[in-house]
Design an enzyme around this catalytic site. Structure first.
Site, PDB file in Angstrom:
ATOM      1  N   ARG A  62     -39.651  37.378 147.642  1.00  8.85           N
ATOM      2  CA  ARG A  62     -38.361  37.889 147.178  1.00  8.85           C
ATOM      3  C   ARG A  62     -37.482  38.293 148.351  1.00  8.85           C
ATOM      4  NH1 ARG A  62     -37.605  43.029 145.794  1.00  8.85           N
ATOM      5  NH2 ARG A  62     -39.735  43.327 145.033  1.00  8.85           N
ATOM      6  N   TYR A 115     -12.722  32.091 140.091  1.00  5.72           N
ATOM      7  CA  TYR A 115     -13.690  31.557 139.133  1.00  5.72           C
ATOM      8  C   TYR A 115     -13.860  32.539 137.973  1.00  5.72           C
ATOM      9  CZ  TYR A 115     -18.387  30.239 137.466  1.00  5.72           C
ATOM     10  OH  TYR A 115     -19.471  29.896 136.702  1.00  5.72           O
ATOM     11  N   ASP A 187     -14.630  32.993 149.302  1.00  9.67           N
ATOM     12  CA  ASP A 187     -15.467  32.030 148.575  1.00  9.67           C
ATOM     13  C   ASP A 187     -15.073  30.640 149.071  1.00  9.67           C
ATOM     14  OD1 ASP A 187     -16.604  30.225 146.769  1.00  9.67           O
ATOM     15  OD2 ASP A 187     -16.425  31.593 145.082  1.00  9.67           O
ATOM     16  N   LYS A 212     -22.987  23.516 144.346  1.00 11.06           N
ATOM     17  CA  LYS A 212     -21.932  22.516 144.412  1.00 11.06           C
ATOM     18  C   LYS A 212     -22.131  21.573 145.601  1.00 11.06           C
ATOM     19  CE  LYS A 212     -20.194  25.045 141.011  1.00 11.06           C
ATOM     20  NZ  LYS A 212     -20.903  26.319 140.953  1.00 11.06           N
TER      21      LYS A 212
END
Length: 404
Positions: A62, A115, A187, A212
């Site tokens: 993690r 977004y 972003d 993406k």
């Protein structure tokens, strides 16, 4: 890292080699998938040293994994940042940044068009934790300056914006923000390297949905945050690994590593198809307006400076009202439904060309008032140009427009 000096290499070479070396145990060329949750120590003292970070190594996947570490090194190198933390999704990246860098009473300036899920977090989630947000057009430097308060800690924006393709001058915003000790978070999903380098332009943090373009194959959900080593350590330690717990799986990290090796080639084809489709749509009599960087020449100098002359592969366009007696929303649905090669799907950066209707899909959770204020009309269509042959894409649009 390769023995070759990658700082002097071309982007394509760095995309292949950065962060990746043959496995030191077996000599495997491809980075192995370390599919493990935990790691063993020879002694308690070794475990103590690794937990305290006095000894390099891994303790629990993690918080770190060798496969993911290779991906993080590659992304940091290509973005020009000191360090990177990979996450399980783009929203995992965004959430980890905001949780790590903000506290109750802080203020954020956010782009007025972002977004849809980011917009939800900015409008709703942050308010629950006592963080206020002002939404402004970040391409208007004076509007950003007017929104700054003593408690402003972050200026957050996309460039180009999703889905209206507005470009913000990263360097100008960063210069203004740093005068007030404000971090700039960009972003960079829509214009990844080799197109745009926010950190080199002055931003503090560049983040991605690696789902993406960085992965580029439509088979992974992931995110990444790049910046200074101290910021990334804070984001990893206080937010990503503990509160958010949004670490990627080793297998997903492996897939993104593989996908990124062809990033330069893919982006060239994506951008070529984007430019061709934007030009074709601009000449279509049913289209009212096309939103595509550089199409109108208004920001050509900024595109040349900030986007290295690329204009990207993301396009939005609006259909005219009254086409064959239909309102634009009805015409949009009819045209999109008639496409045969292009897929109706959210996301972007896949080999396949994708099309979607923001008002009812990616930005459907916004109020209509907020959506219209951000420039997202009921008749707006967003298009992600894929890697198909250009003539086949244009032919598909020709027959779809003929159907309305």
């Amino acid at each position: 890292m390769s023995k070759f000096d990658l700082s002097k290499a071309g982007f394509g070479t760095a995309a292949i080699h950065a962060g990746q070396n043959p496995d030191p145990v077996y000599g495997a060329l491809a980075t192995p998938i370390f599919q493990t949750s935990t790691y063993c120590f020879e002694t308690v003292e070794e475990g103590c040293g690794k937990f305290s970070k006095q000894i390099p190594g891994f303790v629990y996947s993690r918080s770190g994994n060798p496969t993911t570490a290779a991906l993080e090194q590659k992304i940091a190198f290509l973005e020009g940042g000191e360090a990177c933390v990979a996450t399980a999704s783009g929203m995992g990246a965004i959430g980890s940044v905001l949780v790590a860098l903000l506290k109750a009473g802080d203020h954020v300036i956010a782009g007025n068009c972002v977004y849809g899920c980011t917009s939800f977090v900015m409008h709703d989630t942050l308010a629950k934790f006592g963080v206020s947000v002002s939404f402004v057009d970040t391409s208007d430097l004076k509007a950003v300056e007017a929104a700054i308060r003593p408690e402003t800690k972050i200026i957050y924006f996309e460039t180009p914006t999703n889905p209206t393709m507005v470009i913000t001058d990263i360097g100008a915003i960063s210069e203004l923000a740093h005068k007030h000790a404000i971090r700039v978070v960009v972003d960079n999903t829509f214009a990844p390297p080799p197109i745009q380098y926010p950190i080199k332009c002055g931003a503090d943090i560049s983040l991605h949905s690696v789902t993406k373009y960085l992965n580029g194959h439509g088979d992974v959900i992931g995110g990444a945050v790049v910046g200074r080593a101290d910021d990334i350590a804070l984001i990893r330690g206080s937010a990503m690994t503990k509160l958010c717990g949004s670490s990627p799986s080793p297998f997903n990290s492996y897939l993104v590593l593989r996908g990124m090796q062809t990033l330069e080639l893919r982006m060239a084809r994506h951008c070529a198809n984007g430019a061709a489709l934007a030009k074709w749509l601009a000449a279509n009599p049913y289209v009212d307006r096309v939103y595509y960087p550089g199409l109108d020449g208004a920001q050509s100098e900024l595109i040349k400076k900030q986007m290295n002359g690329f204009t990207g592969a993301m396009i939005s366009f609006e259909l005219k009202d009254g086409v064959n007696g239909m309102d634009s929303f009805t015409a949009c649905k009819k045209m999109i439904n008639a496409l045969k090669l292009v897929s109706i799907a959210v996301s972007l950066g896949d080999p396949e060309t994708l099309i979607q209707h923001p008002a009812s899909m990616t930005h459907g959770n916004m109020s209509k008032e907020d959506r219209l204020a951000a420039g997202i009309s009921d008749g707006l269509i967003r298009l992600s140009a894929g890697l198909e042959n250009t003539e086949d894409l244009i032919s598909d649009f020709e027959q779809a427009f003929a159907a309305i």
